[in-house]
Write a protein that holds these residues in place. Structure first.
Motif, PDB file in Angstrom:
ATOM      1  N   LYS A  12       0.868  -0.968   0.519  1.00 18.89           N
ATOM      2  CA  LYS A  12      -0.055   0.074  -0.131  1.00 18.89           C
ATOM      3  C   LYS A  12       0.563   1.072   0.110  1.00 18.89           C
ATOM      4  CE  LYS A  12      -3.628  -2.414   2.455  1.00 18.89           C
ATOM      5  NZ  LYS A  12      -4.520  -2.191   3.793  1.00 18.89           N
ATOM      6  N   LEU A  13       1.942   1.267   0.906  1.00 19.98           N
ATOM      7  CA  LEU A  13       3.061   2.437   0.713  1.00 19.98           C
ATOM      8  C   LEU A  13       3.338   2.361  -0.366  1.00 19.98           C
ATOM      9  CD1 LEU A  13       5.320   2.028   4.249  1.00 19.98           C
ATOM     10  CD2 LEU A  13       3.131   3.372   3.346  1.00 19.98           C
ATOM     11  N   GLU A  14       4.361   1.214  -1.251  1.00 16.61           N
ATOM     12  CA  GLU A  14       4.746   0.990  -1.992  1.00 16.61           C
ATOM     13  C   GLU A  14       3.677   2.394  -3.382  1.00 16.61           C
ATOM     14  OE1 GLU A  14       6.166  -2.662  -4.554  1.00 16.61           O
ATOM     15  OE2 GLU A  14       7.542  -2.172  -3.737  1.00 16.61           O
ATOM     16  N   HIS A  15       2.349   2.044  -2.941  1.00 17.14           N
ATOM     17  CA  HIS A  15       1.652   2.437  -4.451  1.00 17.14           C
ATOM     18  C   HIS A  15       1.014   4.395  -4.205  1.00 17.14           C
ATOM     19  CE1 HIS A  15      -2.639   3.264  -5.724  1.00 17.14           C
ATOM     20  NE2 HIS A  15      -2.565   2.038  -6.591  1.00 17.14           N
ATOM     21  N   VAL A  21      13.054   3.378  -2.428  1.00 20.48           N
ATOM     22  CA  VAL A  21      14.050   3.087  -2.789  1.00 20.48           C
ATOM     23  C   VAL A  21      14.015   1.528  -2.296  1.00 20.48           C
ATOM     24  CG1 VAL A  21      16.286   2.960  -3.780  1.00 20.48           C
ATOM     25  CG2 VAL A  21      15.688   4.388  -3.237  1.00 20.48           C
ATOM     26  N   ASP A  22      13.969   1.407  -0.776  1.00 21.66           N
ATOM     27  CA  ASP A  22      14.369   0.381   0.014  1.00 21.66           C
ATOM     28  C   ASP A  22      13.457   0.314   0.732  1.00 21.66           C
ATOM     29  OD1 ASP A  22      15.491  -2.265  -0.510  1.00 21.66           O
ATOM     30  OD2 ASP A  22      17.076  -2.174   0.517  1.00 21.66           O
ATOM     31  N   VAL A  23      13.602  -0.980   0.915  1.00 20.83           N
ATOM     32  CA  VAL A  23      12.430  -0.954   2.555  1.00 20.83           C
ATOM     33  C   VAL A  23      13.037  -1.926   3.319  1.00 20.83           C
ATOM     34  CG1 VAL A  23      10.649  -1.165   4.258  1.00 20.83           C
ATOM     35  CG2 VAL A  23      10.500   0.441   1.607  1.00 20.83           C
ATOM     36  N   HIS A  24      13.835  -1.722   4.657  1.00 19.09           N
ATOM     37  CA  HIS A  24      13.840  -3.365   5.167  1.00 19.09           C
ATOM     38  C   HIS A  24      12.927  -3.283   7.098  1.00 19.09           C
ATOM     39  CE1 HIS A  24      17.761  -4.866   3.104  1.00 19.09           C
ATOM     40  NE2 HIS A  24      17.494  -3.020   2.871  1.00 19.09           N
ATOM     41  N   VAL A  25      12.650  -4.785   7.069  1.00 21.32           N
ATOM     42  CA  VAL A  25      11.622  -4.410   8.084  1.00 21.32           C
ATOM     43  C   VAL A  25      12.030  -4.997   9.205  1.00 21.32           C
ATOM     44  CG1 VAL A  25       9.201  -4.511   9.232  1.00 21.32           C
ATOM     45  CG2 VAL A  25       9.786  -3.615   7.063  1.00 21.32           C
TER      46      VAL A  25
END
Length: 71
Positions: A12-15, A21-25
């Motif tokens: 949803k965030l990406e949309h 650029v990049d997400v690490h959780v």
């Protein structure tokens, strides 16, 4: 599963935000019984030219993930 919940929320965030650029959780649980809010969700988000760090800590991992995404 928890992984599916994280992926669904991040899609949803990406949309809505095309500059990600990049997400690490990172998900963790504190084992001490004296800590009520022991379920932690943290994210490191790389955007164009910056790095953002966000975290949320509650008594439920799914709630921590939801609050993390809302931040």
């Amino acid at each position: 599963t928890v992984k599916d919940h994280v992926v669904d929320k991040l899609k949803k965030l990406e949309h809505h935000y095309d500059f990600l650029v990049d997400v690490h959780v990172y998900l963790s649980v504190e084992k001490k019984k004296s800590i009520a809010e022991n379920q932690r969700a943290e994210a490191t988000i790389h955007v164009n030219g910056a790095v953002l760090r966000v975290s949320s800590c509650t008594g439920d991992m799914y709630t921590s993930i939801d609050q993390l995404v809302n931040k």
